[in-house]
Design an enzyme around this catalytic site. Structure first.
Site, PDB file in Angstrom:
ATOM      1  N   GLY A 132       0.848  -1.193   0.000  1.00 45.30           N
ATOM      2  CA  GLY A 132       0.000   0.000   0.000  1.00 45.30           C
ATOM      3  C   GLY A 132       0.875   1.231   0.000  1.00 45.30           C
ATOM      4  O   GLY A 132       2.099   1.130   0.084  1.00 45.30           O
ATOM      5  N   SER A 133       0.223   2.388  -0.087  1.00 50.28           N
ATOM      6  CA  SER A 133       1.024   3.605  -0.036  1.00 50.28           C
ATOM      7  C   SER A 133       0.190   4.752   0.483  1.00 50.28           C
ATOM      8  O   SER A 133      -1.039   4.704   0.468  1.00 50.28           O
ATOM      9  CB  SER A 133       1.581   3.938  -1.417  1.00 50.28           C
ATOM     10  OG  SER A 133       0.511   4.135  -2.302  1.00 50.28           O
ATOM     11  N   GLY A 134       0.874   5.769   0.957  1.00 48.27           N
ATOM     12  CA  GLY A 134       0.208   6.989   1.398  1.00 48.27           C
ATOM     13  C   GLY A 134       0.867   8.136   0.665  1.00 48.27           C
ATOM     14  O   GLY A 134       1.550   7.916  -0.340  1.00 48.27           O
ATOM     15  N   GLN A 135       0.690   9.361   1.162  1.00 48.05           N
ATOM     16  CA  GLN A 135       1.217  10.524   0.447  1.00 48.05           C
ATOM     17  C   GLN A 135       2.747  10.491   0.335  1.00 48.05           C
ATOM     18  O   GLN A 135       3.298  10.721  -0.740  1.00 48.05           O
ATOM     19  CB  GLN A 135       0.774  11.799   1.172  1.00 48.05           C
ATOM     20  CG  GLN A 135       0.636  12.949   0.212  1.00 48.05           C
ATOM     21  CD  GLN A 135       0.316  14.246   0.941  1.00 48.05           C
ATOM     22  OE1 GLN A 135       0.049  14.268   2.137  1.00 48.05           O
ATOM     23  NE2 GLN A 135       0.350  15.337   0.205  1.00 48.05           N
ATOM     24  N   PHE A 136       3.419  10.205   1.447  1.00 49.49           N
ATOM     25  CA  PHE A 136       4.890  10.196   1.407  1.00 49.49           C
ATOM     26  C   PHE A 136       5.470   8.873   1.869  1.00 49.49           C
ATOM     27  O   PHE A 136       6.643   8.808   2.245  1.00 49.49           O
ATOM     28  CB  PHE A 136       5.446  11.319   2.295  1.00 49.49           C
ATOM     29  CG  PHE A 136       5.021  12.684   1.845  1.00 49.49           C
ATOM     30  CD1 PHE A 136       5.388  13.164   0.595  1.00 49.49           C
ATOM     31  CD2 PHE A 136       4.236  13.479   2.662  1.00 49.49           C
ATOM     32  CE1 PHE A 136       4.988  14.414   0.170  1.00 49.49           C
ATOM     33  CE2 PHE A 136       3.833  14.733   2.246  1.00 49.49           C
ATOM     34  CZ  PHE A 136       4.203  15.203   0.999  1.00 49.49           C
ATOM     35  N   VAL A 161       5.590   4.441   1.301  1.00 54.25           N
ATOM     36  CA  VAL A 161       5.249   3.210   0.579  1.00 54.25           C
ATOM     37  C   VAL A 161       5.430   2.082   1.573  1.00 54.25           C
ATOM     38  O   VAL A 161       6.420   2.054   2.305  1.00 54.25           O
ATOM     39  CB  VAL A 161       6.191   2.978  -0.620  1.00 54.25           C
ATOM     40  CG1 VAL A 161       5.781   1.724  -1.382  1.00 54.25           C
ATOM     41  CG2 VAL A 161       6.194   4.170  -1.537  1.00 54.25           C
ATOM     42  N   VAL A 162       4.461   1.174   1.612  1.00 56.87           N
ATOM     43  CA  VAL A 162       4.572   0.041   2.531  1.00 56.87           C
ATOM     44  C   VAL A 162       4.823  -1.219   1.698  1.00 56.87           C
ATOM     45  O   VAL A 162       4.089  -1.505   0.751  1.00 56.87           O
ATOM     46  CB  VAL A 162       3.292  -0.097   3.388  1.00 56.87           C
ATOM     47  CG1 VAL A 162       3.411  -1.282   4.336  1.00 56.87           C
ATOM     48  CG2 VAL A 162       3.035   1.182   4.168  1.00 56.87           C
ATOM     49  N   LYS A 193       7.356   0.234   6.312  1.00 56.78           N
ATOM     50  CA  LYS A 193       6.840   1.519   5.819  1.00 56.78           C
ATOM     51  C   LYS A 193       8.027   2.431   5.539  1.00 56.78           C
ATOM     52  O   LYS A 193       8.733   2.851   6.466  1.00 56.78           O
ATOM     53  CB  LYS A 193       5.912   2.105   6.893  1.00 56.78           C
ATOM     54  CG  LYS A 193       5.264   3.423   6.532  1.00 56.78           C
ATOM     55  CD  LYS A 193       4.163   3.769   7.540  1.00 56.78           C
ATOM     56  CE  LYS A 193       3.535   5.121   7.259  1.00 56.78           C
ATOM     57  NZ  LYS A 193       2.412   5.417   8.167  1.00 56.78           N
ATOM     58  N   ASP A 196      -6.930   9.494  13.263  1.00 55.37           N
ATOM     59  CA  ASP A 196      -7.227   9.164  11.859  1.00 55.37           C
ATOM     60  C   ASP A 196      -7.942   7.817  11.772  1.00 55.37           C
ATOM     61  O   ASP A 196      -7.629   6.998  10.906  1.00 55.37           O
ATOM     62  CB  ASP A 196      -5.934   9.168  11.033  1.00 55.37           C
ATOM     63  CG  ASP A 196      -6.183   9.384   9.535  1.00 55.37           C
ATOM     64  OD1 ASP A 196      -7.295   9.826   9.175  1.00 55.37           O
ATOM     65  OD2 ASP A 196      -5.277   9.096   8.734  1.00 55.37           O
TER      66      ASP A 196
HETATM   67  P1  ATP Z   1      -2.123   7.842   4.482  1.00 51.33           P
HETATM   68  O1  ATP Z   1      -1.438   8.936   3.718  1.00 51.33           O
HETATM   69  O2  ATP Z   1      -3.247   7.167   3.716  1.00 51.33           O
HETATM   70  O3  ATP Z   1      -2.513   8.213   5.888  1.00 51.33           O
HETATM   71  P2  ATP Z   1       0.290   6.649   5.340  1.00 51.33           P
HETATM   72  O4  ATP Z   1       1.338   7.255   4.489  1.00 51.33           O
HETATM   73  O5  ATP Z   1       0.180   7.151   6.721  1.00 51.33           O
HETATM   74  O6  ATP Z   1      -1.089   6.665   4.608  1.00 51.33           O
HETATM   75  P3  ATP Z   1      -0.239   3.927   6.149  1.00 51.33           P
HETATM   76  O7  ATP Z   1      -1.706   4.212   6.175  1.00 51.33           O
HETATM   77  O8  ATP Z   1       0.431   3.629   7.433  1.00 51.33           O
HETATM   78  O9  ATP Z   1       0.558   5.096   5.393  1.00 51.33           O
HETATM   79  O10 ATP Z   1       0.027   2.757   5.131  1.00 51.33           O
HETATM   80  C1  ATP Z   1      -0.419   2.837   3.796  1.00 51.33           C
HETATM   81  C2  ATP Z   1      -1.086   1.527   3.393  1.00 51.33           C
HETATM   82  O11 ATP Z   1      -0.152   0.430   3.520  1.00 51.33           O
HETATM   83  C3  ATP Z   1      -2.270   1.128   4.274  1.00 51.33           C
HETATM   84  O12 ATP Z   1      -3.464   1.705   3.838  1.00 51.33           O
HETATM   85  C4  ATP Z   1      -2.266  -0.384   4.139  1.00 51.33           C
HETATM   86  O13 ATP Z   1      -2.927  -0.779   2.954  1.00 51.33           O
HETATM   87  C5  ATP Z   1      -0.803  -0.731   4.008  1.00 51.33           C
HETATM   88  N1  ATP Z   1      -0.230  -1.108   5.324  1.00 51.33           N
HETATM   89  C6  ATP Z   1       0.182  -0.263   6.289  1.00 51.33           C
HETATM   90  N2  ATP Z   1       0.645  -0.929   7.365  1.00 51.33           N
HETATM   91  C7  ATP Z   1       0.519  -2.242   7.075  1.00 51.33           C
HETATM   92  C8  ATP Z   1       0.822  -3.464   7.788  1.00 51.33           C
HETATM   93  N3  ATP Z   1       1.360  -3.436   9.016  1.00 51.33           N
HETATM   94  N4  ATP Z   1       0.587  -4.638   7.169  1.00 51.33           N
HETATM   95  C9  ATP Z   1       0.051  -4.653   5.925  1.00 51.33           C
HETATM   96  N5  ATP Z   1      -0.258  -3.559   5.213  1.00 51.33           N
HETATM   97  C10 ATP Z   1      -0.036  -2.363   5.763  1.00 51.33           C
END
Ligand code: ATP
Length: 360
Positions: free
Chosen positions: A21-25, A27-28, A43, A141
């Site tokens: 998955g990924s968010g703004q900054f 990548v997981v 992450k 959140d």
């Molecule tokens: P956002 O910008 O959406 O708040 P973020 O950058 O804070 O995201 P996370 O929400 O922590 O990042 O992680 C992004 C995505 O990665 C999650 O929506 C999820 O799909 C996946 N992910 C995060 N942590 C885990 C984990 N421990 N195990 C499996 N997948 C995960």
């Protein structure tokens, strides 16, 4: 006093596998411990390079997330921190792997969800929140995307994403405009002090969506959403709530309370009859109502489209600050909201046309 993270080369310890998955900054990615073969989620958070840059995450915010993760270790409904590494460009947070996907995806795949099952999921969210609040951590959140299942086919919930979380000691005043518009409480919109009660409002929104597929405060644009929130304007429409038990509706309405002192706390929620179930041999009325999965599915579709539209908006915004479409200038937020609405109400085709029009 900045924290020192492990600077052993990450690749010496872990093999990096698929993206999760990924968010703004961030990548997981799934990673594998080269010694033990154990799998984790890593992450990769991009560090902000210059103080003036808007890209990447500041050291202060990365450290805040890590500190919170360190503090909240040891609860079965909260994602567990394993280690933190640092490279020239990233901080890498190694977390337990949560492999069951989002709770809402799991629910969508079912034919029917009764309120007993829904309440059991909400109870686990509450247990996680009780753990956080007992440590004076506020998540800030809580939303469907951050509620995941530990394993596919099992029902253990894990709360993830502590990127916005704060430690708020009793008596301290913390104000911030954080969160995701649909889920934020009135005090967030009004820039008033945040508190554990802020999470409880979000638990109400998640429960409302889980039971109905409808989003309680979502308006046609951000201003309208915020206005619905601050006026606590929502209702249990017959279309969505015809079969919902009165206990469930009462549970939600104890959370949608403007005054933070009167809003139900996590302890009160755990004692609520909808969560506790019937006393003794009494009939469980929660079994009678079957939640209409198709409504939740349409919520998921809307959410996916919203992400696509948001992405397009970010791209457009970064290329030109304003742009003409048809006869008028558009406001990015309004466009996102209207595309989302169209997706939800009229299917995906028109949204596609809108998006392709934006590209021209
Ligand atoms: P956002 O910008 O959406 O708040 P973020 O950058 O804070 O995201 P996370 O929400 O922590 O990042 O992680 C992004 C995505 O990665 C999650 O929506 C999820 O799909 C996946 N992910 C995060 N942590 C885990 C984990 N421990 N195990 C499996 N997948 C995960």
């Amino acid at each position: 006093n900045t924290i020192h993270f492990d600077d052993t080369p990450f690749e010496d310890v872990f093999d990096v596998e698929t993206e999760l998955g990924s968010g703004q900054f961030a990548v997981v990615r799934r990673v594998r411990d080269r010694k033990t073969g154990e799998r984790y989620a890593a992450k990769f958070i991009k560090k902000r390079r210059y103080a003036t840059s808007r890209r990447g995450v500041t050291r202060q915010n990365i450290e805040r997330e890590v500190r919170v993760l360190q503090k909240i270790r040891g609860h079965s409904n909260v994602v567990e921190l394993r280690a933190v590494y640092e490279t020239a460009s990233d901080v890498i947070i190694v977390l337990e792997l949560v492999s069951g996907g989002e709770l809402f995806d799991h629910v969508c795949a079912k034919e029917c969800l009764d309120e007993v099952e829904a309440a059991a999921f909400v109870k686990q969210i509450l247990l996680a929140v009780r753990h956080l609040h007992s440590l004076h951590v506020v998540h800030l959140d809580i939303k469907p995307e951050n509620v995941m299942l530990k394993q596919r086919g099992e029902s253990q919930i894990k709360i993830i994403d502590f990127g916005l979380s704060r430690e708020i000691e009793p008596g301290a005043t913390v104000k911030d405009m954080v969160g995701t518009p649909e889920f934020v409480a009135p005090e967030v919109v009004n820039y008033e002090p945040l508190s554990p009660a802020t999470d409880m409002w979000a638990v109400g929104v998640v429960t409302y969506i889980l039971l109905s597929g409808g989003s309680p405060f979502l308006g046609d644009n951000r201003d309208e959403t915020f206005s619905n929130i601050t006026r606590v304007r929502y209702h249990f429409s017959d279309r969505y709530f015809k079969n919902t038990s009165k206990h469930a509706k009462d549970f939600i309405s104890r959370l949608f309370v403007r005054n933070v002192d009167q809003r139900a706390t996590v302890e009160e929620c755990l004692q609520h009859p909808w969560i506790r179930g019937p006393e003794g041999n009494a009939i469980d009325i929660r079994k009678a109502s079957c939640i209409t999965i198709s409504h939740i599915q349409s919520f998921k579709t809307r959410q996916r489209w919203k992400r696509i539209v948001e992405l397009v908006m970010v791209l457009l915004k970064s290329s030109k600050s304003s742009r003409r479409i048809g006869d008028g200038r558009y406001d990015a937020d309004d466009m996102v909201a209207s595309c989302t609405l169209i997706c939800a109400e009229e299917g995906n085709l028109r949204a596609l046309h809108k998006l392709s029009a934006l590209h021209k």
